[in-house]
Write a protein that holds these residues in place. Structure first.
Motif, PDB file in Angstrom:
ATOM      1  N   VAL A   1       0.801  -7.963   3.249  1.00  0.00           N
ATOM      2  CA  VAL A   1       1.104  -6.785   2.437  1.00  0.00           C
ATOM      3  C   VAL A   1       2.201  -5.980   3.119  1.00  0.00           C
ATOM      4  O   VAL A   1       2.404  -6.067   4.333  1.00  0.00           O
TER       5      VAL A   1
ATOM      6  N   PHE B   1       0.848  -1.190   0.000  1.00  0.00           N
ATOM      7  CA  PHE B   1       0.000   0.000   0.000  1.00  0.00           C
ATOM      8  C   PHE B   1       0.882   1.238   0.000  1.00  0.00           C
ATOM      9  O   PHE B   1       1.110   1.868   1.036  1.00  0.00           O
TER      10      PHE B   1
ATOM     11  N   ALA C   1      -6.252  -7.119   4.833  1.00  0.00           N
ATOM     12  CA  ALA C   1      -5.055  -7.970   4.810  1.00  0.00           C
ATOM     13  C   ALA C   1      -4.871  -8.676   6.149  1.00  0.00           C
ATOM     14  O   ALA C   1      -5.250  -8.147   7.194  1.00  0.00           O
TER      15      ALA C   1
ATOM     16  N   LEU D   1       0.489  -7.273   8.093  1.00  0.00           N
ATOM     17  CA  LEU D   1       1.089  -6.026   7.616  1.00  0.00           C
ATOM     18  C   LEU D   1       2.555  -6.012   8.002  1.00  0.00           C
ATOM     19  O   LEU D   1       2.888  -6.283   9.158  1.00  0.00           O
TER      20      LEU D   1
ATOM     21  N   ALA E   1      -4.459  -0.962   4.041  1.00  0.00           N
ATOM     22  CA  ALA E   1      -4.356  -2.420   4.210  1.00  0.00           C
ATOM     23  C   ALA E   1      -5.442  -2.933   5.152  1.00  0.00           C
ATOM     24  O   ALA E   1      -6.030  -4.001   4.923  1.00  0.00           O
TER      25      ALA E   1
ATOM     26  N   VAL F   1       3.505  -2.210   4.075  1.00  0.00           N
ATOM     27  CA  VAL F   1       2.996  -0.848   4.251  1.00  0.00           C
ATOM     28  C   VAL F   1       4.160   0.056   4.642  1.00  0.00           C
ATOM     29  O   VAL F   1       4.881  -0.247   5.585  1.00  0.00           O
TER      30      VAL F   1
END
Lengths: 325, 325
Positions: free
Chosen positions: A81, A52, A97, A100, A92, A83
């Protein structure tokens, strides 16, 4: 959602994020989803599906929210994901998700160059993200990892002191991360360092708060470093299909560990990854068709599996007689 | 003549033999000698400089006697050669090589295809060679090694039983070899196998009679297997400049361990190889100019050394602070 059950080593596929952010070809969301679905079907239990981050900076990953929404529907898959900050984390969380990762570069020079943030600023981001996660109902909270980038050395600063890595690991946990991960962003790491750094961090924050490592293959040392990671007892290893990726902001750095070659290493030794290697190689062939040849690397895809090779995954319920001890 | 003094790990360079026999370019004796001299000057203490094999079969190596005569004059260098049979061994003895390796393929199918000999015929060759060596004055006798090829599996036979490898190791010692070496001709080996096979052989013939291993990188597992070799306690590791070579008679097999990448691994961990990595990289650049680009592989030569990297060899008398534990 816990990808680590029933495997000895959890392989976390980072190709759709770390791979695609490093190459110029842009895959559309449909192809990314096909890739993710096929790897999950091959037995991969955790995939970092995107980042992201500003679409201006990385247009390749602009559709991450859409990809997360798709990947969340795949049973048993942990959708991870990256970040870079609180703003990305809010995206996110909205997308749902499961995990993170906020990277924090132990080299402050690299951190400034990469995300234009000091360590203190990054720790503020971490605190903000942890607070945002705590506002969610307990059942919806994703796992929050602080990724210790350039932990093994920096192309800008050179050697990185072990003390500095440990300090930042502690600071990330204090800022609210559930765990930290070690990342050899520059491919400087060696096996002794993998062990020493892991043990030094464990002494301060406990073994359960550092289970994974992200190794690059820049100097061909990726799988040698994996051996040290296995030996010391780490249980999650990042890898990228075809070795795609590496950090584009660290000059001279390129090349992740190749997922196929890593699965081969582990399964040949009788360690269960849960991944069907033949199916994984088929996924590679599929993704390979979408990308320029120069973007995919690795050996097993070219050499093929040994004659008569079997892995615990390929022959359910049976170990590999060639490797059983 | 004992190349192993004052180093932790003896790297045996096989490029001038294993490398050159696998590529179509023929280097003349002068260039081979330049290569060997430059690597010895970089600190390499053992080099397999050629093979006493029919010049019709391998014209690339037809000048091995001339190369041996030159290499013998380099102080401190162990001059090793490969001999496929007694006839080749007599040539090697006449030329004055310090070490002879007779390869015996544990896969009899591979042995027949490679040198058209059964195991019994190869053991006869070994006995003949041992007898020829015994006729020399004690001070002139070279070391005689039996190389256990396809010990980790065969592209023709598939899995190779550990028992078979151990049996042939014993038979080679009984036939008069001073020691045996393990060879992963096909790149099938995995780290657990490296350990298990080494220990199984040691139980039968003793640790001093198996000290070295020849690993291929066909499936990218070369340095992971080196980690197992170090862990179990092997002390001699074959490698090839630029990873040149592999066995051209084993379909699908290609790629030796890259000498530069191996030296980097060992020195980064604080293990002394005696080799100056910068000088070695210069040798690679020199040899690289003589050969088509497709023949040389490896990572460190492309990625360069880490910023601030030092090895015990590069800074005499000092360990690498980054890796000291």
């Amino acid at each position: 959602m816990d990808g680590s059950s029933s495997v000895d080593i959890l392989i976390s596929e980072v190709g759709p994020r770390d791979g695609l952010q490093s190459i110029s070809t842009i895959l559309d969301a449909d192809r990314k989803c096909q890739w993710i679905q096929a790897e999950a079907a091959a037995g991969v239990r955790e995939i970092e599906v995107g980042s992201f981050v500003s679409p201006k900076l990385l247009p390749q990953l602009a559709d991450t929210a859409e990809v997360v929404a798709f990947a969340r529907q795949i049973p048993g898959l942990t959708v991870a994901v990256l970040v870079p900050n609180l703003r990305g984390a809010l995206g996110a969380l909205a997308a749902g998700a499961h995990k993170l990762t906020l990277p924090l570069s132990v080299s402050e020079t690299h951190s400034l160059k990469n995300v234009n943030r000091t360590h203190l600023q990054m720790l503020d981001e971490a605190r903000g993200i942890a607070a945002a996660i705590r506002e969610l109902p307990a059942t919806d909270r994703p796992k929050f990892e602080g990724g210790l980038s350039t932990a093994f050395g920096c192309t800008l600063e050179g050697q990185i002191s072990e003390r500095k890595v440990v300090e930042l690991a502690v600071a990330l946990i204090e800022a609210g991360c559930d765990e930290v991960g070690l990342s050899d962003t520059t491919g400087y790491g060696n096996p002794r360092q993998v062990k020493a750094l892991t043990q030094a961090i464990w002494r301060e924050i406990g073994e359960e708060r550092l289970t994974g490592i992200h190794l690059h293959n820049t100097r061909g040392q990726g799988l040698a470093n994996v051996m040290a990671a296995l030996d010391v007892g780490l249980t999650t290893i990042d890898a990228s299909l075809g070795g795609m990726g590496g950090c584009p902001f660290a000059p001279g750095a390129s090349g992740n560990i190749v997922t196929e070659d890593l699965v081969y290493l582990l399964e040949a030794m009788g360690l269960r990854t849960g991944i069907d290697l033949n199916q994984l190689l088929a996924v590679r062939r599929k993704v390979d068709q979408w990308l320029p040849a120069k973007d995919m690397h690795g050996f097993v895809a070219h050499a093929g599996l040994p004659r008569g090779f079997s892995s615990p995954t390929l022959t359910p319920g049976a170990g590999n007689p060639a490797t059983a001890q």
